[in-house]
Structure formats: structure tokens, C-alpha cells
Design a protein around this motif. Structure first.
Motif: not given
Ligand SMILES: Nc1ncnc2c1ncn2[C@@H]1O[C@H](COP(=O)(O)OP(=O)(O)OP(=O)(O)O)[C@@H](O)[C@H]1O
Ligand SMILES: O=P(O)(O)OC[C@H]1O[C@H](OP(=O)(O)OP(=O)(O)O)[C@H](O)[C@@H]1O
Ligand SMILES: O=C(O)c1cccnc1
Length: 491
Positions: A181-191, A147-151, A295-299
Motif C-alpha cells: 500500500g505504500f505510494d512511492a519509493t526513494s530507491n531509484v533502481r527499484a523504480g 502502516i497504510k491502515s493508519v495513514t 511506524d504505525e504506532k507513532t503515526i
């Protein structure tokens, strides 16, 4: 009841592993030295590579591995195991050596990525949990990298917790996505657990609560700064964006208007119109966030259509590895001590040449070409005692189509498998997540684009050394001779 105060992961294994342990123990061979190796036969998602992830959790699992009182009591209750075997399990301490690729490494099909070496019964016990962890986390890290490779440089946020296959998958999946390669998460516990950046906008329910885009945004703005407004609850272009602009103007700097999120409709068309509206109102810096089954295709497609999207929020298709829900890494015995104390390599034959296992303890060497910007030339699997760094030239050939070959003179060989546990003692220092991310990027940079493209990539060479190849052929012949002798079959 499932709530045991001394719950452990020792029973997070398939029953057949413990049943085999019993056989080995009763036959007096549970301490025989064995080597198991893990590899997958196909890269996931039609990708040219995979990103290795999961080692941190494997380490925690191994460190905590012991049978607790309630584990033993449960086995006693449900299986007819001898008391002395249960005592053996109760006193079991993990003493194996583990060698592994490390998180952020690029790994490829048909090469060992993980090894367990030590007493046979212990090697057997850990198979299930190790594959469980590595298969999932490597899969998600790879999906994230795709995904990161297309964004490109656009920020990508992980939104998948609500759709993940339960709690653990959400937590460890988002960590794997961060490695990929993602930059952030919405999951607070993971943070909290991993020190990852957390980030979020708001849901449609906020607008539904106030029954108005304007009232909802205003309430949110009065209680937050760095506001991103979700504009598609009623009508993105007629109500959502105009209301967001109105609130941003009224509240001025107080809210630090960051942008708007769109979550439905034709995102190419809508994002372009939203961009015009924001620009016309003077908010040229405001960003457009997008989410909705991306996903990577739609993006890639949205980018082709010139969509004006700056930030991507990705949930379901990442965290469930939607288009390939499992990585098929296996765990195979490659060498075992015989009754004379000698190590005997083992092989599994198949009518499909690519499925024939490769016997013996091995190392994987990543070969880079010093004359070509240090780009990877391929991986070179060699017997453990071989060291290609001592060779002045390296002959690399395809293990099935051997006429595909090349000779390298000015090369660097780096061992992929690192020692993580030495006879049960942790000897590897886990890097922090930022270092793992930087390492992943450095690895991707050293891979030719031909192997990285997301559609029909070139096959990255994973070759065997000549000695290993000869060793394998020798074993194939030996096994065939043995079968012929035993069955009277002719070759
Ligand atoms: N311009 C576009 N090109 C290609 N795919 C798009 C485009 N715009 C949106 N999509 C994708 O198409 C799918 C549209 O999903 P769907 O048909 O459920 O519509 P929706 O807008 O989500 O509807 P709803 O109002 O029910 O949420 C999503 O996966 C979305 O990411
Ligand atoms: O589409 P995904 O890639 O899975 O990303 C996560 C989705 O979760 C939210 O929708 P949901 O309908 O659950 O809640 P909301 O729209 O009310 O916020 C969000 O709006 C995204 O659409
Ligand atoms: O913060 C968001 O916008 C978010 C979080 C989880 C799922 N969907 C959206």
C-alpha cells in the motif's frame, strides 16, 4: 573469490537440503512423488492477516534454477559427493508443480500458502530459497499494510534503503511495501526495475554545504521544480520554515513549492506551528512531510495529537520489520509416494494441538457470504479432491474448539492456491504491480474490520473440512498406535 561469471541461485540453499538429496539419490528414491506445503503459525506483528508477496521473485528463481559448472566444481571441492551424484545435479531440470497464493492475497496463520509437488529431491532443494523470499516479502508487505491502515489517504513514501538488511532487502522490500500500500519509493533502481513511482526531497547535507537554510533552499530551487525543503537542520520554526517561505515567494511559480519536511523534534507540536506559518504566508496548499523513525504506532499517536502532517516518509521501522524481524513460515512434507507407488500422507505430532500438522494435499477455499456484502466468512481447508462449490451448505467449525461452528447456505468459495508451474512449466501470468495493488485493496475491502484492526484483532476463522478433520484424527490415531506397537507403550 565470490565473483563467478556463471553464479546461480542453485546453491542458495542449506547444505542439509543437498545432503538429503544425496541420501534420496543413493537410496533410489529421489524421483518419488512428494508434496510439501508452506504455512506460518502466527500472523506477524499481532496482525489479523498477512499480505502475501514474493511470488514474482520465486518465479524468477525457479525459472533460472540449474547447477552451473562453478556450482558443481565448488561442491566437488568442498564435499565428498560421488561423481555420479554431481552429474545428476548438473543435469537436474526443475519439473515440479507449484501452487501458491498470489501477490496481494490475504493469507492467514495455519493455512497452506504455497505447495511444491514433484520429485522428492527437487522439492527438497528449493525449500530454503522459497522460504527466504516469501518470509521476507510477506513480512514487509504486511508491515506496509499496517502502516497504510493508519495513514488512510495520506501519501506514504518508502525511505528505507539506507537501513535495509543489504541491497536485495532494500529492492525487494520496497516492492513488497508498494504491494502492501505504500505510494512511492526513494530507491531509484527499484523504480527502474519495477516501474514504481519514485520520489524524494533532500538531505541535511545540502543545507550544511551552503551553511544556511536560505542559501541551500535557493540553490535547490534554482535547479529543481516541485520543491520540498527539509527545514529542521538548524531551527525549524525560526530559520527553516521562514527561509523556505522566503525562497518560495522569491521564486514564485518557477519552483512549484510543494512543502516542507520535518525530521526531528516533537512532530505534533512542530507540525501545527509549521502549518500556521505556511498558512499565514499564503501557502495553504503546501504540504508538511514528516520522517524520523515512524511506524504505525507513532503515526496513530501523532494523528491523535492532531499533528498537521500530510505526507509520511518511512524507513527503518518498515524495511527491517523492526518489531518482528522474521515471519516464521515453514515448509513441511505432507504426502509421499511409497514403494508401491501409492501416495501416503504424513503428519507431525506435537503435544500442542495447534502445532500438529495436517496431512495430505489440500486446497484453501476463501468463503464469502453472499448475504453479507460478500465479506469473508473464513477460510476452509479441504482435501484436494473436495470441492465446496458443489455443496448447497457448508459446515464450518474451529479445528481445535469444534463447538465453535456455523452453517452457511448462500456462500461463494474461491480457491486460494493457484497453479503457477505445472510440472516445471510456468502457466501463471504475472499481473503488473498496479493490478496487484488493486487486488490487495479489493481483498482488504472484503475483510471485516474486526479482523483488520491493528490492536488485538479477532481471530479470522481458518477451518478444516469435516473430511480433512476426520482424516487428520485418523492419522493421529494411526501414528499413536504405531508408536505404541513399536515401543510397547500403552495409550
Ligand atoms: N508528538 C510526538 N508523539 C509521539 N512520538 C513522537 C512525537 N514527535 C516525535 N515522535 C517520535 O519520537 C521519536 C523521537 O526521537 P528522538 O528522541 O531521537 O528525537 P529526535 O527529534 O529525532 O532527535 P534528534 O534531534 O537527535 O534527531 C521518533 O521516533 C519520532 O518519530
Ligand atoms: O527515520 P526513518 O524512518 O529510517 O527514515 C529515513 C531517515 O533517513 C534520513 O535520515 P538520515 O539521518 O539518514 O539522513 P539525513 O537526515 O541527513 O537526510 C531521513 O531524514 C529519515 O530520517
Ligand atoms: O527523499 C527523502 O526525503 C529521503 C530519502 C531517503 C531517506 N530519507 C529521506
Amino acid at each position: 573469490m565470490y565473483n563467478y561469471p556463471d553464479d546461480s541461485l542453485a546453491l542458495h540453499t542449506d547444505l542439509y537440503e543437498i545432503n538429503m538429496m544425496l541420501t534420496y539419490w543413493q537410496k533410489g528414491i529421489s524421483e518419488r512423488h512428494a508434496v510439501f506445503e508452506s504455512y506460518f503459525r502466527k500472523n506477524p506483528f499481532g496482525s489479523g492477516y498477512a499480505i502475501f508477496a514474493g511470488l514474482e521473485r520465486v518465479i524468477r528463481y525457479v525459472q533460472g534454477l540449474h547447477f552451473t559448472d562453478s556450482d558443481i566444481a565448488y561442491l566437488k571441492e568442498v564435499e565428498d559427493y560421488p561423481e555420479a551424484f554431481l552429474d545428476y545435479l548438473k543435469n537436474l531440470k526443475f519439473t515440479c508443480t507449484i501452487r501458491s497464493a498470489v501477490e496481494g492475497d490475504l493469507v492467514f496463520n495455519n493455512e497452506p500458502i504455497f505447495q511444491v509437488e514433484g520429485p522428492l529431491a527437487q522439492c527438497q532443494l528449493v525449500e530454503t530459497a522459497i522460504l527466504n523470499i516469501l518470509n521476507y516479502q510477506t513480512l514487509i508487505a504486511t508491515k506496509a499494510a499496517r502502516i497504510k491502515s493508519v495513514t488512510g489517504d495520506d501519501p506514504v513514501m518508502e525511505f528505507g534503503s539506507r537501513r535495509a538488511q543489504e541491497l536485495d532487502a532494500a529492492i525487494w522490500g520496497t516492492r513488497a511495501a508498494y504491494i502492501g500500500g505504500f505510494d512511492a519509493t526513494s530507491n531509484v533502481r527499484a523504480g527502474k526495475m519495477f516501474g514504481m513511482p519514485i520520489s524524494g526531497t533532500h538531505a541535511h547535507s545540502l543545507i550544511q554545504t551552503y551553511r544556511s537554510d536560505y542559501e541551500g533552499f535557493k540553490a535547490y530551487a534554482q535547479t529543481h521544480h516541485d520543491c520540498v525543503f527539509l527545514v529542521d537542520t538548524y531551527d525549524t520554526l525560526r530559520s527553516g520554515v521562514p527561509s523556505a517561505i522566503k525562497v518560495a515567494k522569491e521564486m514564485g511559480d518557477a519552483i512549484n513549492f510543494q512543502g516542507v519536511r520535518i525530521d526531528s523534534g516533537d512532530m505534533a507540536y512542530i507540525s501545527k506551528r509549521v502549518r500556521q506559518q505556511l498558512d499565514a504566508a499564503g501557502f495553504t496548499e503546501a504540504k508538511i512531510y514528516a520522517s524520523n523513525d515512524l511506524d504505525e504506532k507513532t503515526i496513530q499517536n501523532l494523528k491523535m495529537q492532531g499533528a498537521k502532517i500530510d505526507v509520511w516518509g518511512i524507513g527503518t521501522k518498515l524495511i527491517t520489520a523492526f518489531d518482528q524481524p522474521a515471519l516464521g513460515a515453514v515448509y513441511k512434507l505432507v504426502s509421499i509416494e511409497d514403494s508401491n507407488g501409492e501416495m501416503v500422507d504424513t503428519i507431525k505430532l506435537s503435544s500442542n494441538a495447534e502445532k500438529v500438522s495436517t496431512p495430505g494435499l489440500k486446497q484453501v477455499w476463501r468463503i464469502t457470504n453472499n448475504l453479507k456484502d460478500g465479506k469473508s466468512e473464513g477460510d476452509y481447508i479441504a482435501l484436494w479432491h473436495e470441492d465446496p462449490r458443489l455443496q448447497s451448505e457448508l459446515f464450518m467449525f474451529h479445528p481445535t474448539y469444534t463447538y465453535i461452528n456455523k452453517i452457511l447456505k448462500d456462500f461463494t468459495a474461491r480457491p486460494l492456491l493457484q497453479t503457477i508451474f505445472d510440472k516445471g512449466t510456468l502457466v501463471y501470468q504475472l499481473p503488473d504491480l498496479q493490478a496487484i495493488r488493486a487486488y490487495r485493496q479489493q481483498n482488504l475491502d472484503s475483510l471485516w474490520d474486526e479482523y483488520k484492526r491493528d490492536l488485538n484483532p479477532q481471530e479470522y476463522p481458518v477451518d478444516l473440512s469435516k473430511r480433512l478433520w476426520d482424516h487428520k484424527m485418523d492419522y493421529i490415531q494411526k501414528v499413536r498406535n504405531k508408536v505404541a506397537r513399536e515401543t510397547g507403550a500403552r495409550d
